[in-house]
Design a protein around this motif. Structure first.
Motif, PDB file in Angstrom:
ATOM      1  N   ASN A   1      11.378 -27.467  13.547  1.00  0.00           N
ATOM      2  CA  ASN A   1      10.590 -28.019  12.439  1.00  0.00           C
ATOM      3  C   ASN A   1       9.701 -29.186  12.857  1.00  0.00           C
ATOM      4  N   GLY A   2       9.695 -29.494  14.159  1.00  0.00           N
ATOM      5  CA  GLY A   2       8.832 -30.556  14.673  1.00  0.00           C
ATOM      6  C   GLY A   2       9.477 -31.918  14.781  1.00  0.00           C
ATOM      7  N   VAL A   3      10.712 -32.068  14.305  1.00  0.00           N
ATOM      8  CA  VAL A   3      11.406 -33.351  14.392  1.00  0.00           C
ATOM      9  C   VAL A   3      11.822 -33.612  15.834  1.00  0.00           C
ATOM     10  N   GLN A   4      11.347 -34.731  16.399  1.00  0.00           N
ATOM     11  CA  GLN A   4      11.710 -35.121  17.759  1.00  0.00           C
ATOM     12  C   GLN A   4      12.964 -35.985  17.684  1.00  0.00           C
ATOM     13  N   ALA A   5      14.123 -35.369  17.904  1.00  0.00           N
ATOM     14  CA  ALA A   5      15.402 -36.054  17.702  1.00  0.00           C
ATOM     15  C   ALA A   5      15.766 -36.971  18.858  1.00  0.00           C
ATOM     16  N   LEU A   6      15.371 -36.607  20.074  1.00  0.00           N
ATOM     17  CA  LEU A   6      15.634 -37.431  21.256  1.00  0.00           C
ATOM     18  C   LEU A   6      14.346 -37.584  22.050  1.00  0.00           C
ATOM     19  N   LYS A   7      14.059 -38.813  22.460  1.00  0.00           N
ATOM     20  CA  LYS A   7      12.800 -39.103  23.143  1.00  0.00           C
ATOM     21  C   LYS A   7      13.080 -39.778  24.489  1.00  0.00           C
ATOM     22  N   GLY A   8      13.447 -38.977  25.475  1.00  0.00           N
ATOM     23  CA  GLY A   8      13.633 -39.511  26.826  1.00  0.00           C
ATOM     24  C   GLY A   8      14.779 -40.493  26.956  1.00  0.00           C
ATOM     25  N   ILE A   9      15.962 -40.151  26.452  1.00  0.00           N
ATOM     26  CA  ILE A   9      17.121 -41.041  26.491  1.00  0.00           C
ATOM     27  C   ILE A   9      17.712 -41.081  27.898  1.00  0.00           C
ATOM     28  N   SER A  10      17.924 -42.287  28.432  1.00  0.00           N
ATOM     29  CA  SER A  10      18.601 -42.488  29.722  1.00  0.00           C
ATOM     30  C   SER A  10      19.689 -43.539  29.545  1.00  0.00           C
ATOM     31  N   LEU A  11      20.918 -43.189  29.962  1.00  0.00           N
ATOM     32  CA  LEU A  11      22.069 -44.079  29.796  1.00  0.00           C
ATOM     33  C   LEU A  11      23.050 -43.888  30.943  1.00  0.00           C
TER      34      LEU A  11
END
Length: 299
Positions: free
Chosen positions: A13-23
């Motif tokens: 649906n176009g929702v960007q739930a994660l944007k380049g997560i680094s941990l």
């Protein structure tokens, strides 16, 4: 050590739930804070191999979690936000069934394991009771018991204390703290107090982005001398919201009390207060919202 690098996920649906997560998440309790819709559950489901990421990597020690999902599931214990049980099955029978699914095929070994786990979560005295009669806290403790099958290296618990009364919440959190002495435990929640009490390291996620990571005490110390409190009339609340960087507003005895972020004394009846993790959390959410508003305005 759990290493997450550049993890991204966009739904159909176009929702960007994660944007380049680094941990980097070491052994022990790790708090993942964020509001509903921040991307916490998407991150947890991806680590738990329940859904695919668009890009990025997850490694647990030398194991590529996203590439070898079968082995990852052997090393993982997972307590999702909605943990369903068969209401007419006893705790002992259900845990025995979970142990079979986890590959514990030897009957004697499985019997000893089920007994040890139910004792660990303090459910042995009620082992013959049907799960449908359990309180919310008892169901959560049963959920931890099933998550511990197979001596996992990583345990994920997603919003585990939502809806629990204070006594059940404390009992459950004490259990998590004991478990977290030996393995990586990710506590995903929007309840700031849970992270303050339990987690030596934490991260804040908002709108799919990592906003802050580190030790709670260091994050709190960064606001020393910068948080101010004032009780205001309801009629003047909007005026204060417009004039100051308001971190939070709550009703105390029917009167709004605001926490404001300021490098100097704002005057006008404000008093300095020691900061806490809630101030840190709301400050990051405010900055995230302001950044999105600026992007939308520029577009």
């Amino acid at each position: 050590m759990l290493k997450i690098r550049d993890l991204s996920k966009t739904y159909a649906n176009g929702v960007q739930a994660l944007k380049g997560i680094s941990l980097d998440i070491p052994t022990g309790m790790f708090g993942l804070l964020g509001p509903n819709g921040a991307g916490k559950s998407t991150l947890m489901r991806t680590i738990a191999t329940l859904q695919d990421a668009d890009s990025g990597s997850v490694h647990l020690g030398d194991l590529d979690v996203l590439a070898d999902k079968t082995e990852a599931r052997r090393r993982l214990g997972y307590l999702p936000q909605e943990f369903g049980v068969y209401p007419k099955v006893s705790a002992m029978a259900m845990l025995d069934h979970f142990a079979i699914l986890k590959g514990v095929v030897d009957g004697r070994q499985r019997k000893d394991l089920v007994k040890a786990l139910l004792q660990q979560v303090n459910l042995w005295p009620v082992r013959h009771r049907k799960l449908g009669t359990f309180s919310g806290g008892m169901r959560q403790r049963f959920g931890i018991a099933q998550a511990l099958i197979g001596q996992p290296q990583l345990i994920i618990v997603d919003e585990p204390t939502a809806g629990l009364d204070p006594q059940e919440r404390n009992r459950f959190l004490n259990l998590l703290a004991e478990v977290g002495e030996q393995v990586v435990v990710i506590l995903s929640t929007h309840i700031v107090e849970d992270v303050t009490d339990l987690c030596p390291r934490m991260a804040i996620i908002a709108q799919g982005e990592l906003r802050l990571t580190g030790e709670p005490r260091e994050a709190i110390a960064s606001l020393d001398g910068r948080v101010w409190k004032k009780s205001v009339d309801k009629a003047a609340l909007d005026e204060h919201l417009a004039a100051y960087t308001v971190l939070s507003t709550r009703l105390v005895g029917g009167q709004p009390v605001i926490h404001v972020l300021s490098d100097g004394n704002p005057g006008d009846g404000f008093a300095a207060v020691p900061p806490d993790l809630e101030d840190v959390y709301f400050g990051e959410l405010r900055r995230a919202a302001a950044g999105d508003a600026a992007v939308a305005k520029a577009a």
